[in-house]
Scaffold this active site. Structure first.
Site, PDB file in Angstrom:
ATOM      1  CE  LYS A 156      -1.962  -3.608  -6.865  1.00 58.19           C
ATOM      2  NZ  LYS A 156      -0.754  -4.212  -7.068  1.00 58.19           N
ATOM      3  N   GLY A 167       0.876  -1.114  -0.029  1.00 60.88           N
ATOM      4  CA  GLY A 167      -0.106   0.009  -0.044  1.00 60.88           C
ATOM      5  C   GLY A 167       1.009   1.240  -0.050  1.00 60.88           C
ATOM      6  NE  ARG A 171       5.303  -3.192  -4.499  1.00 62.37           N
ATOM      7  CZ  ARG A 171       4.104  -3.247  -4.612  1.00 62.37           C
ATOM      8  NH1 ARG A 171       3.540  -3.042  -3.126  1.00 62.37           N
ATOM      9  NH2 ARG A 171       3.297  -3.452  -5.421  1.00 62.37           N
ATOM     10  CG  ASP A 207       0.250   2.690  -5.749  1.00 61.14           C
ATOM     11  OD1 ASP A 207      -0.911   2.307  -5.803  1.00 61.14           O
ATOM     12  OD2 ASP A 207       1.084   2.135  -4.807  1.00 61.14           O
TER      13      ASP A 207
HETATM   14  O1  MRU Z   1       0.548  -3.692  -5.028  1.00 56.35           O
HETATM   15  P1  MRU Z   1       0.014  -2.985  -3.695  1.00 56.35           P
HETATM   16  O2  MRU Z   1      -0.867  -3.886  -2.743  1.00 56.35           O
HETATM   17  O3  MRU Z   1       0.823  -2.392  -2.740  1.00 56.35           O
HETATM   18  O4  MRU Z   1      -1.182  -1.915  -4.305  1.00 56.35           O
HETATM   19  C1  MRU Z   1      -1.775  -1.136  -3.428  1.00 56.35           C
HETATM   20  C2  MRU Z   1      -2.823  -0.053  -4.238  1.00 56.35           C
HETATM   21  O5  MRU Z   1      -2.766  -0.233  -5.301  1.00 56.35           O
HETATM   22  C3  MRU Z   1      -3.663   0.731  -3.587  1.00 56.35           C
HETATM   23  O6  MRU Z   1      -4.714   1.053  -4.066  1.00 56.35           O
HETATM   24  C4  MRU Z   1      -2.703   2.043  -3.455  1.00 56.35           C
HETATM   25  O7  MRU Z   1      -1.475   1.760  -2.827  1.00 56.35           O
HETATM   26  C5  MRU Z   1      -3.563   3.114  -2.579  1.00 56.35           C
HETATM   27  S1  MRU Z   1      -3.185   2.666  -0.937  1.00 56.35           S
HETATM   28  C6  MRU Z   1      -3.636   3.928   0.084  1.00 56.35           C
END
Ligand code: MRU
Length: 346
Positions: A253, A49, A91, A242
């Site tokens: 995502k 996240g 990441r 993100d």
């Molecule tokens: O790959 P992840 O699980 O880290 O992806 C998370 C997301 O895409 C969330 O929607 C995004 O980080 C917003 S979090 C508040």
């Protein structure tokens, strides 16, 4: 309103992390003191996240600096560079990671810091502050959304994607934080939760949080979204981000972009909730965002079991970019922005 649990806690040399890959079956915390365990946890999505990745990196660096037995400040600063590089590589898409590293850089570059202990204390304070500020931002986003967007009636039905709650942030969450806050204010809420292939952050994590908070929800597979929007009265699709670029394009995502297209077809408002730490004003449009590509096996296997013929080719983009034209509003801790988005041009 506060989060009922914390996916990360920090105690000088140790970080306790809820291993999100085991949810919802097992609630297990792991304790790390080695920064390589923390970078590995970020890469493997044990901690994930956008805002939480930044917080985890800040704590990971601070714990490593607190444990390192350096004999001079110069030696500790060299070690910082090594740590920074290790976290930088984890990441690529979430801006919050790089935001946190930039905050720590400013501490390290402070000419008033002249001893090892001063550096340790200053980095530790900064890491804790990054966490606290995110907690506050979550609450402010939720209040802004409740006041301005969702103040006209008592019942709201939302559709959301991935996990944007306490498991993804330092507080109640971004998009899911808005939903949880409305529920805490006595609104009748129903949430359609996208399962979120391939790693199921929707079914494993968002449903887990909603279950914990006793907020009514219905789990759907990602490919049901159009059918659900056609057959149910959805008030809004609300997602996190993100990285948000200067023109309002928003990476989130994988699968978010197609949700926005479907929402637009049905005239359903599509909102992004993200703290300013997610904004990247060095990028003009979303085309410039680096999209993480993850291992093929996440697509060709399901729950550790092959779900495609051996050696099948696959694509595994972890994120996509929703163009600003499909976004009805961007909810931040400062205000809610509406089109045309031109961040920080004022
Ligand atoms: O790959 P992840 O699980 O880290 O992806 C998370 C997301 O895409 C969330 O929607 C995004 O980080 C917003 S979090 C508040």
């Amino acid at each position: 309103m506060q989060s009922t649990f914390s996916p990360i806690t920090f105690n000088k040399t140790e970080i306790k992390v809820l291993n999100q890959t085991l949810l919802p079956r097992i609630e297990e915390y792991e304790v790390y003191s080695d920064y390589l365990d923390m970078t590995d946890a970020i890469k493997k999505l044990k901690v994930r996240g956008a805002p939480l990745i930044g917080i985890a990196a800040a704590y990971g660096i601070s714990a490593a600096i607190n444990t390192h037995t350096a004999s001079s400040l110069a030696e500790l600063l060299e070690f910082y560079k090594k740590l920074r590089y290790a976290f930088y590589q984890t990441r690529p898409t979430a801006k919050n990671l790089f935001y946190a590293l930039e905050r720590l850089d400013r501490v390290v570059e402070n000419p008033n810091i002249i001893t090892i202990n001063q550096l340790r204390d200053a980095l530790e304070n900064e890491a804790i502050l990054i966490h606290k500020e995110d907690e506050q931002s979550c609450l402010k986003m939720a209040k802004n959304a409740a006041e301005i967007l969702f103040n006209k009636k008592d019942n709201y039905t939302f559709l959301t994607h991935c996990n944007t709650g306490s498991l993804a942030t330092g507080g109640i969450g971004t998009a899911l934080g808005v939903i949880k806050y409305l529920h805490s204010q006595g609104k009748n809420i129903h949430v359609f939760v996208d399962e979120t292939r391939p790693l199921l952050q929707g079914s494993r994590l968002t449903a887990w949080e909603l279950h914990k908070e006793r907020i009514p929800y219905t789990l759907i597979t990602d490919n049901m979204a159009a059918q659900i929007m056609k057959n149910h009265q959805i008030d809004a699709v609300i997602v996190g981000a993100d990285r948000v670029t200067k023109n309002g394009d928003s990476a989130n995502k994988i699968g978010t972009f197609q949700l926005a297209i479907v929402a637009s077809y049905f005239n359903i408002p599509f909102y992004v909730a993200a703290p300013k730490t997610t904004f990247d004003t060095s990028l003009i449009t979303g085309d410039e965002i680096e999209i993480e590509i993850r291992d093929d096996s996440e697509v060709t296997r399901f729950n550790g079991v092959e779900s495609a013929p051996i050696r099948s080719k696959s694509e595994n983009y972890a994120f996509d970019v929703t163009p600003n034209a499909l976004i009805s509003g961007i909810i931040t801790e400062d205000e809610i922005y509406f089109p045309q988005y031109k961040f920080f041009d004022k």
